[in-house]
Scaffold this motif. Structure first.
Motif, mmCIF file in Angstrom:
data_model
loop_
_atom_site.group_PDB
_atom_site.id
_atom_site.type_symbol
_atom_site.label_atom_id
_atom_site.label_comp_id
_atom_site.label_asym_id
_atom_site.label_seq_id
_atom_site.Cartn_x
_atom_site.Cartn_y
_atom_site.Cartn_z
ATOM 1 N N TYR A 23 0.923 -1.352 0.022
ATOM 2 C CA TYR A 23 -0.074 -0.086 0.011
ATOM 3 C C TYR A 23 1.043 1.244 0.075
ATOM 4 O O TYR A 23 0.385 2.321 -0.588
ATOM 5 C CB TYR A 23 -1.075 -0.142 1.189
ATOM 6 C CG TYR A 23 -2.064 1.089 0.806
ATOM 7 C CD1 TYR A 23 -3.175 0.603 -0.096
ATOM 8 C CD2 TYR A 23 -2.204 2.324 1.389
ATOM 9 C CE1 TYR A 23 -4.142 1.702 -0.328
ATOM 10 C CE2 TYR A 23 -3.311 3.227 1.180
ATOM 11 C CZ TYR A 23 -4.386 2.727 0.410
ATOM 12 O OH TYR A 23 -5.311 3.601 -0.236
ATOM 13 N N VAL A 24 2.051 1.244 0.704
ATOM 14 C CA VAL A 24 2.908 2.563 0.718
ATOM 15 C C VAL A 24 3.547 2.546 -0.717
ATOM 16 O O VAL A 24 3.399 3.600 -1.332
ATOM 17 C CB VAL A 24 4.107 2.218 1.532
ATOM 18 C CG1 VAL A 24 5.135 3.336 1.500
ATOM 19 C CG2 VAL A 24 3.471 2.362 3.036
ATOM 20 N N ALA A 25 3.814 1.607 -1.382
ATOM 21 C CA ALA A 25 4.389 1.468 -2.772
ATOM 22 C C ALA A 25 3.118 2.100 -3.743
ATOM 23 O O ALA A 25 3.433 2.929 -4.461
ATOM 24 C CB ALA A 25 4.865 0.023 -3.278
ATOM 25 N N ALA A 26 1.917 1.565 -3.514
ATOM 26 C CA ALA A 26 0.867 2.113 -4.236
ATOM 27 C C ALA A 26 0.472 3.531 -4.042
ATOM 28 O O ALA A 26 0.352 4.323 -5.057
ATOM 29 C CB ALA A 26 -0.369 1.370 -4.105
ATOM 30 N N THR A 27 0.765 3.958 -2.676
ATOM 31 C CA THR A 27 0.608 5.404 -2.697
ATOM 32 C C THR A 27 1.654 6.274 -3.248
ATOM 33 O O THR A 27 1.512 7.375 -3.790
ATOM 34 C CB THR A 27 0.445 5.569 -0.867
ATOM 35 O OG1 THR A 27 -0.465 5.010 -0.472
ATOM 36 C CG2 THR A 27 0.273 7.100 -0.777
ATOM 37 N N ILE A 28 3.068 6.052 -3.080
ATOM 38 C CA ILE A 28 4.013 6.622 -3.659
ATOM 39 C C ILE A 28 3.820 6.638 -5.227
ATOM 40 O O ILE A 28 4.165 7.696 -5.899
ATOM 41 C CB ILE A 28 5.419 5.992 -3.546
ATOM 42 C CG1 ILE A 28 5.614 6.068 -1.994
ATOM 43 C CG2 ILE A 28 6.407 6.636 -4.285
ATOM 44 C CD1 ILE A 28 6.745 5.276 -1.391
ATOM 45 N N ILE A 29 3.528 5.521 -5.942
ATOM 46 C CA ILE A 29 3.204 5.790 -7.456
ATOM 47 C C ILE A 29 2.117 6.507 -7.544
ATOM 48 O O ILE A 29 2.029 7.324 -8.658
ATOM 49 C CB ILE A 29 2.977 4.302 -7.669
ATOM 50 C CG1 ILE A 29 4.157 3.324 -7.735
ATOM 51 C CG2 ILE A 29 2.318 4.080 -9.353
ATOM 52 C CD1 ILE A 29 3.828 1.853 -7.803
ATOM 53 N N THR A 31 0.995 9.100 -5.910
ATOM 54 C CA THR A 31 1.209 10.422 -5.827
ATOM 55 C C THR A 31 2.220 10.764 -6.953
ATOM 56 O O THR A 31 1.866 12.031 -7.304
ATOM 57 C CB THR A 31 1.992 10.483 -4.489
ATOM 58 O OG1 THR A 31 1.210 10.014 -3.557
ATOM 59 C CG2 THR A 31 2.414 12.075 -4.403
ATOM 60 N N GLY A 32 3.085 10.194 -7.537
ATOM 61 C CA GLY A 32 3.968 10.506 -8.381
ATOM 62 C C GLY A 32 3.510 10.591 -9.705
ATOM 63 O O GLY A 32 3.816 11.572 -10.744
ATOM 64 N N PHE A 33 2.441 9.787 -10.210
ATOM 65 C CA PHE A 33 2.024 9.768 -11.748
ATOM 66 C C PHE A 33 0.712 9.920 -11.677
ATOM 67 O O PHE A 33 -0.012 10.232 -12.904
ATOM 68 C CB PHE A 33 2.229 8.425 -11.956
ATOM 69 C CG PHE A 33 3.708 7.701 -12.096
ATOM 70 C CD1 PHE A 33 4.646 8.226 -13.144
ATOM 71 C CD2 PHE A 33 4.460 7.039 -11.167
ATOM 72 C CE1 PHE A 33 5.638 8.107 -13.387
ATOM 73 C CE2 PHE A 33 5.730 6.776 -11.490
ATOM 74 C CZ PHE A 33 6.547 7.197 -12.128
ATOM 75 N N LEU A 34 -0.324 9.718 -10.709
ATOM 76 C CA LEU A 34 -1.628 10.125 -10.775
ATOM 77 C C LEU A 34 -2.218 11.246 -10.222
ATOM 78 O O LEU A 34 -3.368 11.606 -10.189
ATOM 79 C CB LEU A 34 -2.375 8.934 -10.525
ATOM 80 C CG LEU A 34 -2.009 7.337 -11.129
ATOM 81 C CD1 LEU A 34 -2.818 6.281 -10.647
ATOM 82 C CD2 LEU A 34 -2.435 7.544 -12.638
ATOM 83 N N GLY A 35 -1.242 12.243 -9.665
ATOM 84 C CA GLY A 35 -1.735 13.312 -8.939
ATOM 85 C C GLY A 35 -2.628 13.267 -7.715
ATOM 86 O O GLY A 35 -3.300 14.099 -7.186
ATOM 87 N N PHE A 50 -9.027 7.697 -4.792
ATOM 88 C CA PHE A 50 -9.341 6.275 -5.170
ATOM 89 C C PHE A 50 -7.851 5.760 -5.767
ATOM 90 O O PHE A 50 -7.892 4.536 -5.927
ATOM 91 C CB PHE A 50 -10.426 5.850 -5.656
ATOM 92 C CG PHE A 50 -11.624 6.364 -4.932
ATOM 93 C CD1 PHE A 50 -11.995 5.471 -3.909
ATOM 94 C CD2 PHE A 50 -12.258 6.974 -5.479
ATOM 95 C CE1 PHE A 50 -13.013 6.048 -3.233
ATOM 96 C CE2 PHE A 50 -13.491 7.675 -4.803
ATOM 97 C CZ PHE A 50 -13.858 6.686 -3.761
ATOM 98 N N ALA A 51 -7.014 6.630 -6.323
ATOM 99 C CA ALA A 51 -5.874 6.314 -6.807
ATOM 100 C C ALA A 51 -4.846 5.213 -6.136
ATOM 101 O O ALA A 51 -4.578 4.225 -6.906
ATOM 102 C CB ALA A 51 -4.853 7.515 -7.397
ATOM 103 N N PRO A 52 -4.379 5.210 -4.917
ATOM 104 C CA PRO A 52 -3.776 4.429 -4.288
ATOM 105 C C PRO A 52 -4.441 2.955 -4.114
ATOM 106 O O PRO A 52 -3.713 1.926 -4.630
ATOM 107 C CB PRO A 52 -3.437 5.248 -2.915
ATOM 108 C CG PRO A 52 -3.820 6.425 -2.782
ATOM 109 C CD PRO A 52 -4.739 6.357 -3.961
ATOM 110 N N MET A 53 -5.715 2.959 -3.900
ATOM 111 C CA MET A 53 -6.370 1.625 -3.821
ATOM 112 C C MET A 53 -6.426 1.037 -5.400
ATOM 113 O O MET A 53 -6.119 -0.201 -5.370
ATOM 114 C CB MET A 53 -7.757 1.741 -3.467
ATOM 115 C CG MET A 53 -8.625 0.687 -3.348
ATOM 116 S SD MET A 53 -7.791 -0.579 -2.075
ATOM 117 C CE MET A 53 -8.036 0.435 -0.459
ATOM 118 N N ALA A 54 -6.606 1.891 -6.391
ATOM 119 C CA ALA A 54 -6.548 1.181 -7.974
ATOM 120 C C ALA A 54 -5.243 0.810 -7.928
ATOM 121 O O ALA A 54 -5.117 -0.535 -8.578
ATOM 122 C CB ALA A 54 -6.956 2.365 -8.660
#
Length: 128
Positions: A23-29, A31-35, A50-54
């Motif tokens: 989930y931390v990796a998903a949140t970083i991604i 944040t960096g790529f999906l705004g 909902f971007a981190p969950m997606a």
């Protein structure tokens, strides 16, 4: 399956650790790529909240059939297998991930410490 060591069912501590890593990796991604902005108010965030969950779901669905587990699973020495030894396929990771997102099946375990999300699709998370 053995009680301990390689091939045994992964214990809750490792599973929770893998979930946090993913989930931390998903949140970083996100944040960096999906705004995604974790400090934005819900009224300002829109659908990006909902971007981190997606991204988390995408990581699970892509990595389980190809790498044998999510990045968090692999870092902590675990892998997802089918109980009959075959390839996990494509539908099992999708259903498993949807059940994890719902949360309830993932926090209920049986006597063997397998989550309901794994039991529902005939998978097991084991120590590698």
């Amino acid at each position: 399956m053995p009680e301990a060591g390689p091939g045994s069912i992964a214990r809750p501590g490792r599973r929770i650790g893998a979930l946090l890593i993913d989930y931390v990796a998903a949140t970083i991604i996100a944040t960096g790529f999906l705004g995604y902005d974790q400090f934005a108010l819900p009224s300002e965030a829109g659908l990006t909240m909902f971007a981190p969950m997606a991204v988390f779901a995408l990581l699970q669905i892509l990595f389980i059939p190809t790498a044998g587990g999510s990045p968090g699973h692999r870092v902590l020495g675990m892998r997802v297998i089918r109980l009959d030894g075959g390839w996990v396929g494509l539908w099992r990771p999708i259903v498993r991930t949807l059940l994890i997102i719902v949360v309830i099946p993932a926090v209920i375990w049986d006597a063997d410490q397998r989550g309901l999300h794994d039991k529902a699709v005939g998978l097991a998370l084991i120590r590698a």
